[in-house]
Scaffold this motif. Sequence first.
Motif, PDB file in Angstrom:
ATOM      1  N   ALA A 360       0.814  -1.225   0.000  1.00  0.00           N
ATOM      2  CA  ALA A 360       0.000   0.000   0.000  1.00  0.00           C
ATOM      3  C   ALA A 360       0.842   1.267   0.000  1.00  0.00           C
ATOM      4  N   GLN A 361       2.163   1.140  -0.160  1.00  0.00           N
ATOM      5  CA  GLN A 361       3.027   2.312  -0.103  1.00  0.00           C
ATOM      6  C   GLN A 361       2.753   3.278  -1.261  1.00  0.00           C
ATOM      7  N   LEU A 362       2.774   4.583  -0.932  1.00  0.00           N
ATOM      8  CA  LEU A 362       2.595   5.609  -1.959  1.00  0.00           C
ATOM      9  C   LEU A 362       3.771   5.628  -2.930  1.00  0.00           C
ATOM     10  N   TYR A 363       4.939   5.290  -2.414  1.00  0.00           N
ATOM     11  CA  TYR A 363       6.166   5.269  -3.227  1.00  0.00           C
ATOM     12  C   TYR A 363       6.374   3.841  -3.712  1.00  0.00           C
ATOM     13  N   GLY A 364       6.491   3.673  -5.025  1.00  0.00           N
ATOM     14  CA  GLY A 364       6.460   2.334  -5.585  1.00  0.00           C
ATOM     15  C   GLY A 364       7.786   1.684  -5.861  1.00  0.00           C
ATOM     16  N   ASP A 365       8.906   2.382  -5.705  1.00  0.00           N
ATOM     17  CA  ASP A 365      10.210   1.797  -6.026  1.00  0.00           C
ATOM     18  C   ASP A 365      10.745   1.021  -4.830  1.00  0.00           C
ATOM     19  N   TRP A 366      10.220  -0.191  -4.649  1.00  0.00           N
ATOM     20  CA  TRP A 366      10.628  -1.018  -3.520  1.00  0.00           C
ATOM     21  C   TRP A 366      10.624  -2.479  -3.929  1.00  0.00           C
ATOM     22  N   GLU A 367      11.273  -3.280  -3.109  1.00  0.00           N
ATOM     23  CA  GLU A 367      11.184  -4.737  -3.200  1.00  0.00           C
ATOM     24  C   GLU A 367      11.117  -5.271  -1.778  1.00  0.00           C
ATOM     25  N   LEU A 368      10.328  -6.310  -1.602  1.00  0.00           N
ATOM     26  CA  LEU A 368      10.164  -6.934  -0.287  1.00  0.00           C
ATOM     27  C   LEU A 368      10.906  -8.262  -0.292  1.00  0.00           C
ATOM     28  N   CYS A 369      11.905  -8.367   0.574  1.00  0.00           N
ATOM     29  CA  CYS A 369      12.744  -9.561   0.651  1.00  0.00           C
ATOM     30  C   CYS A 369      12.394 -10.325   1.934  1.00  0.00           C
ATOM     31  N   LEU A 370      11.706 -11.458   1.771  1.00  0.00           N
ATOM     32  CA  LEU A 370      11.253 -12.257   2.895  1.00  0.00           C
ATOM     33  C   LEU A 370      12.171 -13.460   3.056  1.00  0.00           C
ATOM     34  N   ALA A 371      12.517 -13.755   4.284  1.00  0.00           N
ATOM     35  CA  ALA A 371      13.324 -14.942   4.578  1.00  0.00           C
ATOM     36  C   ALA A 371      12.682 -15.668   5.750  1.00  0.00           C
ATOM     37  N   ASP A 372      12.166 -16.865   5.488  1.00  0.00           N
ATOM     38  CA  ASP A 372      11.520 -17.636   6.551  1.00  0.00           C
ATOM     39  C   ASP A 372      12.547 -18.526   7.245  1.00  0.00           C
ATOM     40  N   ASP A 373      12.536 -18.483   8.578  1.00  0.00           N
ATOM     41  CA  ASP A 373      13.553 -19.168   9.372  1.00  0.00           C
ATOM     42  C   ASP A 373      13.095 -20.571   9.765  1.00  0.00           C
ATOM     43  N   GLY A 374      12.740 -21.376   8.748  1.00  0.00           N
ATOM     44  CA  GLY A 374      12.418 -22.785   8.990  1.00  0.00           C
ATOM     45  C   GLY A 374      11.082 -23.002   9.659  1.00  0.00           C
ATOM     46  N   SER A 375      10.080 -22.192   9.344  1.00  0.00           N
ATOM     47  CA  SER A 375       8.747 -22.398   9.929  1.00  0.00           C
ATOM     48  C   SER A 375       8.169 -23.720   9.447  1.00  0.00           C
ATOM     49  N   ALA A 406      19.307 -13.535  13.232  1.00  0.00           N
ATOM     50  CA  ALA A 406      20.441 -12.924  12.536  1.00  0.00           C
ATOM     51  C   ALA A 406      20.660 -13.601  11.186  1.00  0.00           C
ATOM     52  N   GLU A 407      20.655 -14.932  11.162  1.00  0.00           N
ATOM     53  CA  GLU A 407      20.865 -15.654   9.916  1.00  0.00           C
ATOM     54  C   GLU A 407      19.714 -15.402   8.948  1.00  0.00           C
ATOM     55  N   ALA A 408      18.476 -15.375   9.471  1.00  0.00           N
ATOM     56  CA  ALA A 408      17.326 -15.130   8.602  1.00  0.00           C
ATOM     57  C   ALA A 408      17.394 -13.738   7.996  1.00  0.00           C
ATOM     58  N   ARG A 502      25.062  -9.369  12.939  1.00  0.00           N
ATOM     59  CA  ARG A 502      25.926 -10.287  13.672  1.00  0.00           C
ATOM     60  C   ARG A 502      25.105 -11.253  14.507  1.00  0.00           C
ATOM     61  N   GLY A 503      25.545 -12.497  14.537  1.00  0.00           N
ATOM     62  CA  GLY A 503      24.911 -13.480  15.392  1.00  0.00           C
ATOM     63  C   GLY A 503      25.326 -13.306  16.839  1.00  0.00           C
ATOM     64  N   GLY A 504      24.577 -13.957  17.722  1.00  0.00           N
ATOM     65  CA  GLY A 504      24.901 -13.912  19.149  1.00  0.00           C
ATOM     66  C   GLY A 504      24.265 -12.770  19.900  1.00  0.00           C
ATOM     67  N   PHE A 505      23.463 -11.952  19.203  1.00  0.00           N
ATOM     68  CA  PHE A 505      22.816 -10.814  19.876  1.00  0.00           C
ATOM     69  C   PHE A 505      21.295 -10.858  19.673  1.00  0.00           C
ATOM     70  N   ASP A 506      20.737 -12.084  19.599  1.00  0.00           N
ATOM     71  CA  ASP A 506      19.306 -12.216  19.333  1.00  0.00           C
ATOM     72  C   ASP A 506      18.489 -11.403  20.337  1.00  0.00           C
ATOM     73  N   GLY A 507      17.543 -10.669  19.806  1.00  0.00           N
ATOM     74  CA  GLY A 507      16.721  -9.773  20.624  1.00  0.00           C
ATOM     75  C   GLY A 507      17.272  -8.371  20.679  1.00  0.00           C
ATOM     76  N   ALA A 508      18.569  -8.210  20.424  1.00  0.00           N
ATOM     77  CA  ALA A 508      19.211  -6.888  20.407  1.00  0.00           C
ATOM     78  C   ALA A 508      20.054  -6.735  19.156  1.00  0.00           C
ATOM     79  N   GLN A 509      19.764  -7.555  18.130  1.00  0.00           N
ATOM     80  CA  GLN A 509      20.568  -7.512  16.911  1.00  0.00           C
ATOM     81  C   GLN A 509      20.442  -6.169  16.193  1.00  0.00           C
ATOM     82  N   ASP A 510      19.266  -5.536  16.275  1.00  0.00           N
ATOM     83  CA  ASP A 510      19.109  -4.225  15.649  1.00  0.00           C
ATOM     84  C   ASP A 510      19.886  -3.153  16.412  1.00  0.00           C
ATOM     85  N   TYR A 511      19.933  -3.259  17.748  1.00  0.00           N
ATOM     86  CA  TYR A 511      20.708  -2.324  18.569  1.00  0.00           C
ATOM     87  C   TYR A 511      22.195  -2.452  18.256  1.00  0.00           C
TER      88      TYR A 511
END
Length: 878
Positions: A360-375, A406-408, A502-511
Amino acid sequence: MGGAKFIEPGALGVDEETSTALASWLARLQGGGHLGHPGELAEALAVVRRALREARPGEPEGLRSLEGLRGLVAELEQRFLAEMPARMLFCEELLARVLVLSQSSSSEGSWWPEKGEWRTVGPWLLGRSRSWFETRLLQPQRSFNRNAARLLERLIRPYNFCDSSGETSGELLESLRGAVDPLAWEPRTHRSGVGGYAALRLQRAWFRTARSVVTPVLERQRRWNEEFIRVLEHVLSGSSSPQFSLPDTFDSLARQGDILRDEIRRRSLESLVSRGLRLLFQHQVAFNEQMLEALRAWTKQNRLLLPDYETWCAAHEPARIQVVEGALGRLRRRPRFSIITPTYETPEPVLRACIDSVRAQLYGDWELCLADDGSTSPHLLSLFSEYSRLDERIRFVRLEGNQGIAEATNAALKLAQGDFVAFLDHDDTLAPHALAEQALRLDSEPDLDVLYSDEDKLDMQGRRFSPTFKPGWSPDLLRTSNYVCHFLVVRRSLIEEIGGIRGGFDGAQDYELVLRLSERTQRIGHIPRVLYHWRAVPSSTASDSSAKPAASDAGLRALQGHLDRTGEGGWVESIQPCVYRVRYPVAGPVGISLVLTPAPGAPLPLLERWGEVVLPGPVELLLVAEDAETRSLPPLPDSVRVVRLGVPAGRGAWARRNLGARHASGLLLLFASGSLRWLQPDWLEVLTSQVLRPSIGVVGGKLIDPHGRIREAGQALGVQGLAGSVFRNLPSSHWVSSGNTDWTRNCSAVSASCLMISRELFLEEGGFDEHFHSWGADLTLCLRLLQRERRIVYAPNAEFTETAPSDSIPVDDLWEAFARLRPWLRRGDPFYNPNLSLLQTDGSLREHPESAEALACQVLANALWELVASGQTGVPPR
């Protein structure tokens, strides 16, 4: 401009800066330049006022210029008031009535309403018709009136340029509570002996005679007083409780006022009590009505009754989306965004909402990259296939087994081909203009490497709540908590350069990612729009940051690693889940020069118990005061070197501080108010450890009043007019939309009540600007340092109570500050979110239409209005 032609700036003897500014304005005025905007007029008037204050004419031409300058001030002031919008002065006019009514209760004049108008009753009328006994009877109510008027004055006038009492709003409110009962009457006399005894007996006898008549009236007045205090408590607290309705309370006050008027008009009051007492009661009714009218007008003008958050969004976002949509057609650059979304066992409705928000984005120049972590949920594979068929911009990859977030995320990053990557969690959604806002910002600032936005939370029913309105880039706030969080957009080449997640920081990987990004670039921009909706699902950190303690531990490790890599040293402590305190080292003893400039005879509680203070090095005390030579000091250790610098009376506060700095020998200068009282013995070490860090210009502490409310926690430009303390009057530890008042953060300025800076840097900057008298030079010093890319730090762990503050600000300082701050007011404070009110300091949503510049002009108009009313200016009253 009749006076302008007589002015020769060179003949006035002003300094070069003032002369240049004055010549520039005179050229515009004489050339017919239009100065109709209040901001333009205010800046011109500020420069002319400065020139008038500095002028030292020695020749006849200089005297003629001086007279022309005075005439120009009068003309500009008249034009300035004429150009101010009428509603900006409305509350000030109401306040003038309240103050007159308050003052006349103890003088020989009185006002009362008649046929909807206000007329002045001559002093002789009330004076001849009331007795000394009558005024004594209403003494408790007169005390209430006086404090209520002063408290209302504090609300309406953002800067207190007339009251030198130094009382805080909280102290005035306490005084009001103590005088709420007008029947708490006590006979008093200054006489002693038989005369005093007789006077007291007469007062008691008169009161017994009048009590049966006046008690019903004063009881009604007591109820009015109590209800009025409730309103003031609500206003001062900044509360938005749905159980409290200001309109209903105002209506209740008006009804009680009508009942009080009816009580006064009863025949028994007229027949049994003198006309003077009846006039006093009429005066009280007039006072009540004016207080109610002024407070009602102020709350309406300042939009104190803020709507709930969803209502606020509905009122503001559609117009912004329309503006953004129109601006997209004018883009010069169209970057492509790769949206990175790792998934794992995501509920189907939640994931659909996430993907649909991208489509629904107003700006159309995008791509959505989905990675499923073994669901293992079968619906996910079919859902991915469905959306990839619907939109070729959607791509996905599945990982074998659950390998962690992190890997996903890195797997999704490998699919990215855009110029920028944007991180979107699988259970969150984007606002429809999220990417458009990013594209517009990058079009105007193409060098930015990292962008982040404001955000809010989304419950399971889709309702939005708990917005986070963030400051501009604040490295020191980032070392307290991951305030950046969402919506994070990063240049793809930079992500690849630092090696992704980086791995090893799950839950704070964005920080951990943001901390590493900050080590590589400072080209980080903030978009002050709510572009991201963080779903508060059970057990998520959006619902409760303590829900995942491992995430908090990972964040601590990420922050410690960041400190180690930057070479600043220090160690991290966790003070709350996902909230940290960094303790920086002090390498070796550091000499500190403490500069105090107390008023004659003022106590110095800051120096008490000095032997308990944790000292990071030797300390010298520079006492700059009129009574420096004779003043006694609290006991100090022998290691403290005391330098006494006597100054003549009338020497400006900033000149005194500069004098102390010139005589200082320490590596660091600490300017502080002697009336501070420290709360933790390591306060000096906290300030020192912060100011010694690279790129730090100034550090200030937290000042609270004796009631535990914040008085100073860093300054924000435009707040309450020119500049004001953020979080003022909030509890010492309090949550706001940008975090907690106990969090270390960057700001635009701190007050000289507690300001530490290196002596070398202070002298390089020329010290405090002595054009100011007692306010504003600390503010402009900090802004000069910001321009040199030196950060200003608010360090709440250096905490003090301020026992004898003064809010009085000279009017000339306000005009001087406006001339210096106007460019900053137009740009906005970089550390104060523009979605927050400039009228309140509690993080309230912004509802008022006025800009910071307009509010500053209102402050100046109020100051000028007061001078007009007092007859101290040549401008005729309107």
